[in-house]
Design an enzyme around this catalytic site. Structure first.
Site, mmCIF file in Angstrom:
data_model
loop_
_atom_site.group_PDB
_atom_site.id
_atom_site.type_symbol
_atom_site.label_atom_id
_atom_site.label_comp_id
_atom_site.label_asym_id
_atom_site.label_seq_id
_atom_site.Cartn_x
_atom_site.Cartn_y
_atom_site.Cartn_z
ATOM 1 N N GLU A 17 0.828 -1.194 0.000
ATOM 2 C CA GLU A 17 0.000 0.000 0.000
ATOM 3 C C GLU A 17 0.866 1.249 0.000
ATOM 4 O O GLU A 17 1.894 1.304 0.671
ATOM 5 C CB GLU A 17 -0.901 0.012 1.240
ATOM 6 C CG GLU A 17 -1.835 1.213 1.319
ATOM 7 C CD GLU A 17 -2.850 1.064 2.422
ATOM 8 O OE1 GLU A 17 -3.773 0.236 2.253
ATOM 9 O OE2 GLU A 17 -2.729 1.757 3.456
ATOM 10 N N GLN A 210 5.302 4.805 16.310
ATOM 11 C CA GLN A 210 4.108 4.358 15.583
ATOM 12 C C GLN A 210 3.109 3.668 16.496
ATOM 13 O O GLN A 210 1.900 3.733 16.262
ATOM 14 C CB GLN A 210 4.493 3.379 14.468
ATOM 15 C CG GLN A 210 5.107 4.004 13.228
ATOM 16 C CD GLN A 210 5.461 2.924 12.218
ATOM 17 O OE1 GLN A 210 6.370 2.141 12.435
ATOM 18 N NE2 GLN A 210 4.720 2.888 11.119
#
Length: 289
Positions: A17, A210
């Site tokens: 992606e 993250q």
């Protein structure tokens, strides 16, 4: 090529992606990253979509580069929470003109300003409109741990069934870090008669910061061994990247060994991460096309 045909071949597939730039001055950098990932010859690539303008206007452009120049089937995301039906029709016509055959239909997140278009409430409604608009292969999202807005996991699977009945051809999962969560989810949805292919979404976590963002957004469960990895290497960027790629690779190998053939990597526009994962799987997936 339609993704439903790729997934029906009965072999492991690997896809990546990418997301478009938020501003025009970053477009070249993102396009370069997308081209480099396309050079790895993935089975397909998805391109995300920003609701209400912004990154959305670049989705079709990048998807067309992948699809037409690199012959990598492109999956264009399309969200509807901030879109009118007229806007959706316009986007679908543009995708047709650019030769894009695959669309990932999403409701999308509610914008920070709370502005929504009210034409769509659910992704299933968007899927119906896409199905009526042409011969698209339609993907949708699914949530092995339940969507954060769903009352419970049973209700969430009911919504998934509505998407399938509306006409989606396959579903891609939200990221997860414990494969047993997916295996249990697959059992539950098959029990409910949902038989479309399920593509496992894997996020290689390459920096410690993250994690907090991931948990805030999705409530994703973090196994103790994953937490230990972050605790040990999170403040050492190079070590964290190596460990994160290794963890994701281990997840993928286990998934394929247990019959989950569709693997989608949330590669975050990082060609080096995508390349290392592809290399780690070279004997499992075979040589690049």
């Amino acid at each position: 090529m339609k993704i439903r045909d790729i997934l029906s071949q009965g072999r492991p597939t690997l896809s990546f992606e990418v997301f478009p730039p938020k501003t025009e001055d970053h477009y070249e950098t993102v396009e370069t990253a997308a081209r480099q990932i396309a050079g790895l010859s993935p089975d397909f690539m998805s391109v995300t979509y920003g609701a209400g303008g912004g990154t959305s206007r670049y989705t079709a452009e990048i998807a067309a580069v992948l699809n037409n120049e690199y012959q990598v089937p492109a999956l264009a995301h399309l969200t509807c929470v901030s879109s009118t039906r007229d806007h959706v029709r316009h986007v679908l016509e543009e995708l047709k003109e650019r030769g894009i055959e695959n669309v990932l239909a999403l409701r999308g997140d509610i914008p920070p300003d709370g502005r929504i278009a009210h034409d769509y409430r659910y992704a299933s409604e968007l899927i119906c409109d896409i199905r009526r608009s042409g011969d698209f292969c339609i993907g949708a999202a699914c949530y092995p741990e339940g969507h954060v807005e769903s009352a419970n996991k049973t209700a969430d699977i009911t919504y998934l069934k509505e998407k399938v009945e509306a006409g989606c051809d396959f579903v891609t999962t939200q990221m997860f870090f414990d494969n047993n969560i997916l295996y249990n989810y697959l059992y539950r949805i098959r029990e409910r008669g949902i038989t479309v292919p399920v593509v496992a979404g894997i996020m290689p976590v390459t920096n410690g910061s993250q994690i907090k963002r991931i948990c805030q957004m999705s409530g994703t469960y973090l196994p103790s061994r994953f937490k230990a990895m972050v605790d040990r290497f999170g403040d050492r960027p190079a070590a964290m990247k190596q460990a994160g790629i290794a963890y994701a690779t281990e997840q993928i190998i286990d998934l394929i060994a247990n019959g989950v053939n569709g693997i989608h990597v949330y590669s975050m526009n990082k060609p080096d991460v995508a390349a290392r994962i592809r290399e780690n799987l070279s004997e499992i997936l075979g040589p690049q096309r």
